[in-house]
Design a protein around this motif. Structure first.
Motif, short mmCIF file in Angstrom:
data_model
loop_
_atom_site.label_atom_id
_atom_site.label_comp_id
_atom_site.label_asym_id
_atom_site.label_seq_id
_atom_site.Cartn_x
_atom_site.Cartn_y
_atom_site.Cartn_z
N UNK A 99 0.83 -1.20 0.00
CA UNK A 99 0.00 0.00 0.00
C UNK A 99 0.87 1.25 0.00
N UNK A 101 3.95 1.48 -1.20
CA UNK A 101 4.55 1.59 -2.53
C UNK A 101 3.52 2.11 -3.52
N UNK A 102 2.31 1.61 -3.38
CA UNK A 102 1.23 2.04 -4.29
C UNK A 102 1.02 3.56 -4.20
N UNK A 104 3.09 5.79 -3.24
CA UNK A 104 4.28 6.43 -3.80
C UNK A 104 4.21 6.45 -5.33
N UNK A 105 3.86 5.33 -5.91
CA UNK A 105 3.75 5.25 -7.37
C UNK A 105 2.70 6.20 -7.89
N UNK A 106 1.56 6.21 -7.22
CA UNK A 106 0.47 7.09 -7.68
C UNK A 106 0.91 8.55 -7.64
N UNK A 108 3.94 9.66 -7.89
CA UNK A 108 4.95 9.89 -8.92
C UNK A 108 4.33 9.96 -10.31
N UNK A 109 3.35 9.11 -10.54
CA UNK A 109 2.66 9.14 -11.83
C UNK A 109 1.95 10.48 -12.00
N UNK A 112 4.45 13.27 -12.80
CA UNK A 112 4.91 13.24 -14.19
C UNK A 112 3.84 13.83 -15.11
N UNK A 113 2.60 13.42 -14.87
CA UNK A 113 1.52 13.92 -15.73
C UNK A 113 1.37 15.43 -15.60
N UNK A 115 3.69 17.63 -14.66
CA UNK A 115 4.83 18.32 -15.28
C UNK A 115 4.68 18.37 -16.78
N UNK A 116 4.10 17.32 -17.33
CA UNK A 116 3.94 17.30 -18.79
C UNK A 116 2.83 18.23 -19.25
#
Lengths: 119, 119
Positions: A99, A101-102, A104-106, A108-109, A112-113, A115-116
DNA sequence: ATAAACCCTGACATCAATGTCAGAGTCAAC
DNA sequence: GTTGACTCTGACATTGATGTCAGGGTTTAT
């Protein structure tokens, strides 16, 4: 019943049935030819083994109470509850890690979105 | 900087640093003696590797974008987002499985406790 | 009696990052 | 110059249920 028949009756592979025997979960008498011979109860026993495996228990843990649960209710077998509780604690630990890690990944995703998007 | 110093500076074991090199995550020049020689940037690089490992990514996945993220922002590295999304999907799968097992275990533990209370 | 299908044992492979050991060479400090 | 600390490579071990293969014996049906 020979090993191939037991395999078909239970869905367990022949390889797995031999492995269960090696781990002390299953016994078979032998024909003169050396072939394993199983009785009808073996079907139920293999089904039971696979049920416990699907709960994530190890063959060693299952071996500790399989004989008892094949002849009594689980509640009567003192070994079962502590094994369940230990497994539950392990699962809660894994859930906490996954949970985290999840999340954290969310994050980070999303970063990224975002910033783009700014371009 | 020799490998022992890099190990102390990063917390990664000497064994792990050699493994990262073998997997193409880390490079080192060699002294005449054959000893690996690292520059200061290696510290940051190892920290980055360990961060991605802690997210559950494989060395192979990390190798796919490490060079890019060491010189740019993640959002600029096209390889990163699909890897994150794949990992997230795997984690959601694992969470679903573990959660199902957890419910099953909790039910079974409760059943045992109830059956015992009735005596 | 022969072929196909089945069974036997033993062994290696899988997954993947890390620990650990052996045997040998290098460096630093005293 | 010697000793202890460091480094090198290569290899095996870990975890554990299962797949797969090799080489050989058995059974069954034709």
């Amino acid at each position: 019943m020979k090993i191939g028949e037991l395999s078909k009756a239970t869905g367990a592979s022949v390889r797995s049935l031999r492995y269960y025997e090696q781990k002390g979960l299953l016994t078979a008498s032998r024909q003169a030819s050396g072939y394993r011979e199983y009785n009808q109860l073996a079907i139920e026993q293999v089904n039971t083994i696979q049920l416990y495996l699907s709960l994530g228990l190890s063959t060693e843990q299952i071996a500790g109470f399989l004989h008892c649960v094949m002849i009594s209710k689980e509640a009567f077998c003192a070994e079962v509850l502590p094994v369940y509780e230990k497994k539950l604690a392990e699962i809660d630990e894994q859930l906490a890690l996954l949970t985290a890690i999840r999340s954290n990944l969310i994050d980070r995703i999303a970063s990224i979105r975002e910033e783009r998007m700014e371009e």
